[in-house]
Design a protein around this motif. Structure first.
Motif, short mmCIF file in Angstrom:
data_model
loop_
_atom_site.label_atom_id
_atom_site.label_comp_id
_atom_site.label_asym_id
_atom_site.label_seq_id
_atom_site.Cartn_x
_atom_site.Cartn_y
_atom_site.Cartn_z
N ASP A 7 66.37 56.16 71.92
CA ASP A 7 65.96 54.77 71.70
C ASP A 7 65.72 54.07 73.03
O ASP A 7 64.77 53.30 73.19
CB ASP A 7 67.01 54.00 70.90
N LEU A 8 66.59 54.33 73.98
CA LEU A 8 66.46 53.74 75.31
C LEU A 8 65.17 54.22 75.98
O LEU A 8 64.44 53.42 76.58
CB LEU A 8 67.68 54.09 76.17
N GLN A 52 61.95 42.35 84.41
CA GLN A 52 63.39 42.11 84.27
C GLN A 52 63.95 42.92 83.11
O GLN A 52 65.04 43.49 83.20
CB GLN A 52 63.67 40.62 84.06
N GLN A 53 63.20 42.98 82.02
CA GLN A 53 63.61 43.79 80.87
C GLN A 53 63.72 45.26 81.27
O GLN A 53 64.70 45.93 80.91
CB GLN A 53 62.61 43.62 79.73
N MET A 58 66.96 50.05 82.73
CA MET A 58 67.27 51.10 83.71
C MET A 58 68.74 51.06 84.13
O MET A 58 69.32 52.10 84.44
CB MET A 58 66.35 50.98 84.93
N GLU A 59 69.32 49.87 84.11
CA GLU A 59 70.75 49.76 84.43
C GLU A 59 71.59 50.57 83.44
O GLU A 59 72.63 51.10 83.80
CB GLU A 59 71.19 48.30 84.43
N ASP A 60 71.12 50.64 82.19
CA ASP A 60 71.83 51.44 81.19
C ASP A 60 71.85 52.92 81.56
O ASP A 60 72.67 53.68 81.05
CB ASP A 60 71.19 51.26 79.81
N LEU A 63 70.57 53.32 86.96
CA LEU A 63 69.50 53.35 87.96
C LEU A 63 69.20 51.93 88.44
O LEU A 63 69.23 51.00 87.65
CB LEU A 63 68.24 53.98 87.39
N GLU A 64 68.93 51.82 89.71
CA GLU A 64 68.56 50.52 90.27
C GLU A 64 67.12 50.60 90.74
O GLU A 64 66.71 51.54 91.42
CB GLU A 64 69.47 50.21 91.47
N LEU A 65 66.33 49.62 90.34
CA LEU A 65 64.93 49.58 90.71
C LEU A 65 64.71 48.63 91.87
O LEU A 65 65.37 47.60 91.97
CB LEU A 65 64.06 49.12 89.53
#
Length: 69
Positions: A7-8, A52-53, A58-60, A63-65
């Motif tokens: 789902d992610l 932002q979404q 990605m934080e889930d 990962l940091e963008l």
């Protein structure tokens, strides 16, 4: 857990597609003889919202963008 991960991935893909569509609109509108400035003014905040979404999704994945300006 696998369903949540799938789902992610679907949400990330969908968000990337939305960003691509907004980018295409941002590039397309100035090509008019008289571009709609109001529309252009709305596309950039919309793009920022999608970015932002994506960042939140990605934080889930831990990962940091970093965005290029």
């Amino acid at each position: 857990m696998k369903a949540k991960h799938e789902d992610l991935m679907l949400e990330i893909t969908s968000t990337l597609e939305q960003i691509q569509k907004v980018d295409e609109l941002i590039l397309f509108h100035p090509s008019f003889e008289e571009p709609d400035e109001n529309a252009l003014d709305n596309f950039n905040p919309l793009r920022d919202d999608f970015l932002q979404q994506l960042n939140t999704l990605m934080e889930d994945l831990n990962l940091e963008l970093k965005w290029r300006g």
